[in-house]
Design a protein around this motif. Structure first.
Motif, PDB file in Angstrom:
ATOM      1  N   ALA B 509      49.174 101.532-116.937  1.00 32.52           N
ATOM      2  CA  ALA B 509      48.086 102.320-116.381  1.00 32.52           C
ATOM      3  C   ALA B 509      48.394 102.772-114.971  1.00 32.52           C
ATOM      4  CB  ALA B 509      46.790 101.537-116.419  1.00 32.52           C
ATOM      5  N   GLU B 510      49.079 101.919-114.226  1.00 39.33           N
ATOM      6  CA  GLU B 510      49.350 102.280-112.837  1.00 39.33           C
ATOM      7  C   GLU B 510      50.800 102.698-112.642  1.00 39.33           C
ATOM      8  OE1 GLU B 510      47.962  99.186-110.216  1.00 39.33           O
ATOM      9  OE2 GLU B 510      46.448  98.637-111.689  1.00 39.33           O
ATOM     10  N   LYS B 511      51.446 103.019-113.754  1.00 44.59           N
ATOM     11  CA  LYS B 511      52.856 103.430-113.722  1.00 44.59           C
ATOM     12  C   LYS B 511      53.718 102.374-113.025  1.00 44.59           C
ATOM     13  CE  LYS B 511      52.602 107.931-115.089  1.00 44.59           C
ATOM     14  NZ  LYS B 511      53.426 108.799-115.805  1.00 44.59           N
ATOM     15  N   GLN B 512      53.344 101.172-113.291  1.00 47.64           N
ATOM     16  CA  GLN B 512      54.132 100.083-112.733  1.00 47.64           C
ATOM     17  C   GLN B 512      55.160  99.676-113.769  1.00 47.64           C
ATOM     18  OE1 GLN B 512      51.129  97.280-111.701  1.00 47.64           O
ATOM     19  NE2 GLN B 512      51.318  97.726-109.528  1.00 47.64           N
ATOM     20  N   PRO B 513      56.099  98.847-113.389  1.00 51.67           N
ATOM     21  CA  PRO B 513      57.041  98.349-114.376  1.00 51.67           C
ATOM     22  C   PRO B 513      56.271  97.700-115.537  1.00 51.67           C
ATOM     23  CG  PRO B 513      57.716  97.681-112.200  1.00 51.67           C
ATOM     24  CD  PRO B 513      56.417  98.390-112.052  1.00 51.67           C
ATOM     25  N   ALA B 514      56.838  97.784-116.720  1.00 47.86           N
ATOM     26  CA  ALA B 514      56.170  97.283-117.903  1.00 47.86           C
ATOM     27  C   ALA B 514      55.764  95.823-117.731  1.00 47.86           C
ATOM     28  CB  ALA B 514      57.090  97.447-119.108  1.00 47.86           C
ATOM     29  N   PHE B 515      56.721  95.031-117.352  1.00 47.97           N
ATOM     30  CA  PHE B 515      56.403  93.639-117.076  1.00 47.97           C
ATOM     31  C   PHE B 515      56.867  93.330-115.665  1.00 47.97           C
ATOM     32  CE2 PHE B 515      56.511  93.456-121.690  1.00 47.97           C
ATOM     33  CZ  PHE B 515      55.351  92.749-121.934  1.00 47.97           C
ATOM     34  N   GLN B 516      55.952  92.865-114.880  1.00 45.32           N
ATOM     35  CA  GLN B 516      56.414  92.434-113.570  1.00 45.32           C
ATOM     36  C   GLN B 516      55.811  91.070-113.273  1.00 45.32           C
ATOM     37  OE1 GLN B 516      53.122  93.970-110.488  1.00 45.32           O
ATOM     38  NE2 GLN B 516      55.128  94.877-110.419  1.00 45.32           N
ATOM     39  N   PHE B 517      56.458  90.379-112.401  1.00 42.24           N
ATOM     40  CA  PHE B 517      56.037  89.014-112.158  1.00 42.24           C
ATOM     41  C   PHE B 517      56.214  88.732-110.674  1.00 42.24           C
ATOM     42  CE2 PHE B 517      56.771  84.510-111.714  1.00 42.24           C
ATOM     43  CZ  PHE B 517      55.796  83.960-112.517  1.00 42.24           C
ATOM     44  N   ARG B 518      55.132  88.340-110.014  1.00 40.73           N
ATOM     45  CA  ARG B 518      55.256  88.001-108.595  1.00 40.73           C
ATOM     46  C   ARG B 518      55.228  86.505-108.408  1.00 40.73           C
ATOM     47  NH1 ARG B 518      51.755  92.209-107.925  1.00 40.73           N
ATOM     48  NH2 ARG B 518      52.855  94.134-107.440  1.00 40.73           N
ATOM     49  N   SER B 519      54.179  85.887-108.924  1.00 41.84           N
ATOM     50  CA  SER B 519      54.109  84.436-108.793  1.00 41.84           C
ATOM     51  C   SER B 519      53.317  83.891-109.960  1.00 41.84           C
ATOM     52  CB  SER B 519      53.421  84.058-107.491  1.00 41.84           C
ATOM     53  OG  SER B 519      52.087  84.523-107.535  1.00 41.84           O
ATOM     54  N   ARG B 520      53.425  82.626-110.119  1.00 44.81           N
ATOM     55  CA  ARG B 520      52.723  81.977-111.210  1.00 44.81           C
ATOM     56  C   ARG B 520      51.245  81.883-110.843  1.00 44.81           C
ATOM     57  NH1 ARG B 520      51.205  80.939-115.670  1.00 44.81           N
ATOM     58  NH2 ARG B 520      50.637  78.858-116.336  1.00 44.81           N
ATOM     59  N   ASN B 521      50.388  82.365-111.707  1.00 47.36           N
ATOM     60  CA  ASN B 521      48.960  82.155-111.510  1.00 47.36           C
ATOM     61  C   ASN B 521      48.312  81.885-112.854  1.00 47.36           C
ATOM     62  OD1 ASN B 521      48.341  84.721-112.758  1.00 47.36           O
ATOM     63  ND2 ASN B 521      49.145  85.630-110.872  1.00 47.36           N
ATOM     64  N   ARG B 522      47.178  81.224-112.795  1.00 45.52           N
ATOM     65  CA  ARG B 522      46.536  80.837-114.046  1.00 45.52           C
ATOM     66  C   ARG B 522      45.047  80.670-113.818  1.00 45.52           C
ATOM     67  NH1 ARG B 522      47.018  74.963-114.790  1.00 45.52           N
ATOM     68  NH2 ARG B 522      46.904  74.108-112.728  1.00 45.52           N
ATOM     69  N   ARG B 523      44.364  80.457-114.905  1.00 45.43           N
ATOM     70  CA  ARG B 523      42.902  80.236-114.882  1.00 45.43           C
ATOM     71  C   ARG B 523      42.160  81.291-114.114  1.00 45.43           C
ATOM     72  NH1 ARG B 523      42.274  73.705-114.623  1.00 45.43           N
ATOM     73  NH2 ARG B 523      43.496  73.345-116.470  1.00 45.43           N
ATOM     74  N   PRO B 524      42.068  82.505-114.485  1.00 36.85           N
ATOM     75  CA  PRO B 524      42.816  83.047-115.629  1.00 36.85           C
ATOM     76  C   PRO B 524      44.120  83.655-115.177  1.00 36.85           C
ATOM     77  CG  PRO B 524      41.212  84.619-114.865  1.00 36.85           C
ATOM     78  CD  PRO B 524      41.128  83.457-113.943  1.00 36.85           C
ATOM     79  N   PRO B 525      45.078  83.810-116.082  1.00 35.47           N
ATOM     80  CA  PRO B 525      46.317  84.498-115.725  1.00 35.47           C
ATOM     81  C   PRO B 525      46.033  85.957-115.394  1.00 35.47           C
ATOM     82  CG  PRO B 525      46.262  83.984-118.071  1.00 35.47           C
ATOM     83  CD  PRO B 525      45.088  83.321-117.458  1.00 35.47           C
ATOM     84  N   ARG B 526      46.709  86.472-114.378  1.00 40.76           N
ATOM     85  CA  ARG B 526      46.345  87.813-113.899  1.00 40.76           C
ATOM     86  C   ARG B 526      47.348  88.895-114.254  1.00 40.76           C
ATOM     87  NH1 ARG B 526      44.088  84.447-109.983  1.00 40.76           N
ATOM     88  NH2 ARG B 526      45.902  84.427-108.644  1.00 40.76           N
ATOM     89  N   ASP B 527      48.405  88.551-114.962  1.00 40.41           N
ATOM     90  CA  ASP B 527      49.312  89.591-115.465  1.00 40.41           C
ATOM     91  C   ASP B 527      49.897  89.120-116.800  1.00 40.41           C
ATOM     92  OD1 ASP B 527      52.076  88.311-114.989  1.00 40.41           O
ATOM     93  OD2 ASP B 527      51.032  88.039-113.075  1.00 40.41           O
TER      94      ASP B 527
END
Lengths: 96, 669
Positions: B509-527
């Motif tokens: 939607a934002e023309k970002q890379p298909a999968f990107q990962f910055r940091s681990r997050n959870r509850r809820p996961p944000r990417d």
């Protein structure tokens, strides 16, 4: 290791026929009337045969168990179909 | 012929009524075969099936159908008849099987299949053994107990005894003085002389001169049956082993040498039972490969780890590489799962959408609102198939298992050692070390250009974990290492990032890379990547919990993770070193092989969840990983990850019981 067995039966009595059909549905895929393809371990085969032996009338009925070799290294041409297609599926798990 | 447990079902439940006193004769048989097997089966209560045990069970179907009745011994005898478990009156006992059920007698079972039909059995072809019970009285009346008569009886064996021999199946007798309870497959009574017949499925041992003989375990079992019979006032001098495969009978005379062996075996059994110490495994024994408990016993693995000084050169791969059965996952909402015969039927709106054979599955997993019928649950638990429950999104609730605790001794040890701070720290250090090492390996293998600093840091943290002073500092080290590792995690995603897939996924939607990962997050996961990681951990927790339960450990009491209500701490402990190897590696391969695409994710506010299709694809990827083979660095054989989890858990149990000194955390090379 699982092996592929073709199990066919000829049962003279309608009740036993239903019983043997139901029994084999627990062990393999129903290919055609009276023909099942089962992928069984040695232990499974033993159990399956014992179940069938309990149902069949040993004087009147017959079941044949045909060993088609290991399931892991089955070749594409092991079973060739004429008419409706035949396919063997393998997945690491069942997802429904 | 090696047949460790050929009639496992003949362990009568009544034998357990007084475990302090009565040892089942079958267990003495196991003891003579292998003391460790005796300990695992009788003391720890563990059991596994193999083709031999199943064959034995099938062979014993008819024998175990017997009335269990045997005419009482001569009135002069002091001990009276001991009723069998079903407490049927002896004398008038009718044969229950034949008249009631479908007449099986016409279904003659040929010898080539499962022939245990006595019609073709040598020695009693003239008698209908099922009608002989009333004869017992008359027979014992005119048969006074004088030894010469026995001899006489043998001389006229062929002519008369056949017609007079009385058969009783499945007779349970005990002896207080020996402290043994025995179940006789078949007792052939001729007057007051009773010959126990034990059914074996294989073939008899053959001596060098061609004569038939029996192995010691079987001889001891016969001797016990003879002794128990004697104790109950019968006369008995010998027993018979009937070998089904060759349909041969082998007489086992009970002589002084055998009696001495039997008595010493009983004493040894008591000793082992009371010591609470598991006997060491056999050394490179030919008995091990066919033993059904070999996967529980892990003889060579245990020996290799226990004798660190001079390890055995080659660990034989005695454990099968894979479980032949597969897990089943159900994630269609509103699905109803019932059972018909041996088939699981998954229905949506009353229509069967899939049929799965019970014989083919080793787990049932339910995501969200799925109904499972009671019959299915009962069958599953009866077959030791655990049922896992998740929310629709994959949050893990828990697992239903059968009665669970098979081995209470190891659980007691677990509770004791969980209070030992040094022990906990020891295990925890090894786990964190292993985890960081495995993270590092994953980076080295999968990163496009692994960062030397990160790798060096991870190595340093791994070593520091080994010297950690407390659980708190370990937690810190684990945290720092995780930050370094997840900082580089994105470098392992090799999907061409610029390509938009055109779906409505979060990233495109934002023309970002298909999968990107910055940091681990959870509850809820944000990417999407975090969503997948969470689901993968959830699945792995389930599998570790199942492994812990299977071995008999309490999944909620951990050594590294602290006790918190509802937290499967031990499962989380076990899982640490496997997080990179299984969970993270699945996420990577799912993305990199495009099994999962950005279309498979749904954005809801800040959180991201997988779509149903995406979850199905991911489950396949996860199971593919669990099913893939990996070489065990210590034992040099290849096993699937699922099997590996079990082996590692069993090794932890060995560590708890003190058999091995160190818990070998799994690390890939």
């Amino acid at each position: 290791m699982r092996r592929i067995y073709l199990i066919t039966y000829d049962v003279c009595d309608a009740k036993r026929l239903r019983q043997i059909f139901k029994c084999l549905r627990g062990w393999g895929d129903h290919l055609q009337y009276s023909v099942f393809e089962c992928q069984l371990t040695d232990a499974d085969l033993l159990r399956c045969k014992a179940q069938m032996a309990d149902i069949l009338h040993h004087g009147e009925d017959q079941a044949l168990v045909i060993d088609l070799g290991p399931a892991a290294s089955r070749s594409e041409t092991l079973v060739q179909a004429i008419g409706k297609p035949y396919s063997a599926m393998a997945a690491p798990c069942f997802v429904v | 012929m090696i047949q460790p447990i050929d009639d496992a079902d003949s362990i009568d439940p009544s034998a357990d009524q007084d475990p302090e006193e009565l040892l089942p004769a079958r267990m003495i048989n196991e003891l003579v075969y292998c003391p460790r097997l005796f300990y695992l089966m009788h003391v720890e209560g563990q059991f596994a099936e193999s083709i031999d045990t199943i064959g034995g069970t099938i062979l014993h179907r008819r024998v175990d159908n017997g009335t269990g009745g045997l005419a009482p011994a001569e009135p002069c005898a002091t001990q009276s008849f001991i009723p069998s478990s079903d407490e049927e009156p002896v004398v008038a006992a009718p044969e229950p099987t034949k008249p009631k059920k479908r007449p099986k007698s016409k279904h003659l079972q040929p010898a080539t299949l499962f022939g245990d039909d006595e019609n073709t059995e040598p020695g009693n072809d003239q008698t209908d053994p099922d009608n002989t019970m009333p004869d017992a009285e008359t027979e014992s009346d005119d048969d006074t107990n004088d030894p010469p008569r026995t001899i006489h009886a043998r001389t006229i064996h062929a002519r008369t005894i056949h017609a007079r021999t009385i058969h009783a199946r499945s007779v349970t007798l005990s002896s207080e003085s020996l402290g043994v309870i025995a179940k006789l497959d078949l007792a052939e009574a001729s007057g007051n002389v009773v010959t126990p017949v034990d059914y074996k499925r294989g073939r008899p041992k053959r001596m060098a001169d061609g004569t038939l003989a029996a192995w010691d375990p079987e001889r001891v079992q016969i001797a016990l049956q003879v002794l128990v019979l004697r104790d109950n006032g019968y006369q008995s001098d010998e027993g018979v082993l009937y070998f089904n495969e060759t349909r041969q009978r082998v007489r086992v005379p009970v002589d002084d040498e055998l009696l001495a062996l039997t008595r010493s075996s009983i004493a040894a059994a008591r000793r082992h039972r009371e010591s609470g110490q598991i006997p060491p495994p056999l050394i490179s024994s030919p008995k091990c490969p066919r033993c059904s408990l070999v996967g529980i016993c892990l003889p060579e693995e245990t020996r290799r780890l226990a004798t660190a000084g001079q390890p055995i050169p080659q660990v034989r791969p005695l454990v099968t590489a894979r479980d032949e059965r597969r897990p089943a996952y159900f994630s269609t909402q509103g699905m109803w799962i019932g059972k018909q015969g041996d088939l699981l039927q998954a229905k949506v709106e009353g229509k069967v959408v899939q049929e799965i054979r019970m014989n083919d599955i080793n787990q049932i997993n339910l995501f969200g609102n799925i109904q499972l019928s009671t019959q299915t649950i009962q069958t599953a638990l009866g077959r030791d198939v655990p049922i896992g429950y998740f929310t629709q999104k994959g949050y893990f609730y828990g697992v239903s298992g059968g009665l669970g605790v098979k081995n209470i001794l190891v659980r007691r040890q677990q509770f004791r050692l969980a209070d030992d701070r040094e022990f906990c720290l020891d295990i925890a250090r090894a786990l964190v070390h292993g985890k960081i090492r495995n993270q590092r390996t994953l980076l080295m293998r999968n990163h496009r250009e692994p960062d030397a600093t990160s790798l060096r840091d991870l190595k340093r943290y791994a070593n520091r974990a080994l010297k950690a002073e407390s659980l708190a500092s370990l937690l810190g080290i684990e945290g720092i290492a995780a930050r370094v590792y997840f900082g580089d995690f994105a470098g392992m995603l090799k999907v061409d990032c610029g390509v938009s897939t055109g779906g409505e996924g979060f990233a495109t939607a934002e023309k970002q890379p298909a999968f990107q990962f910055r940091s681990r997050n959870r509850r809820p996961p944000r990417d999407p990547v975090n969503a997948m990681l969470s689901l993968a951990y959830s699945l792995l927790t389930k599998d570790c919990l199942v492994a812990a339960t299977m071995v008999g450990l309490d999944p909620h009491l951990g050594f590294y993770h602290q006790v918190k209500p509802g937290k499967p701490a031990l499962a989380l402990d076990l899982m640490e070193p496997f997080r990179p190897l299984i969970a993270e590696s699945v996420v990577l391969s799912a993305i990199n092989t495009k099994m999962v695409t950005p279309d498979h994710f749904i954005c809801a506010g800040k959180s991201v969840v997988m779509s149903d299709t995406g979850r199905k694809h991911f489950l396949l990827a996860y199971e593919k990983r669990m099913d893939s083979l990996v070489t065990h660095p210590l034992f040099d054989y290849r096993v699937s990850y699922r099997r590996l989890l079990e082996i590692q858990t069993r090794l932890l149990a060995r560590r708890l019981s003190g058999e091995i000194e160190d818990y070998p955390v799994f690390q890939t090379r």
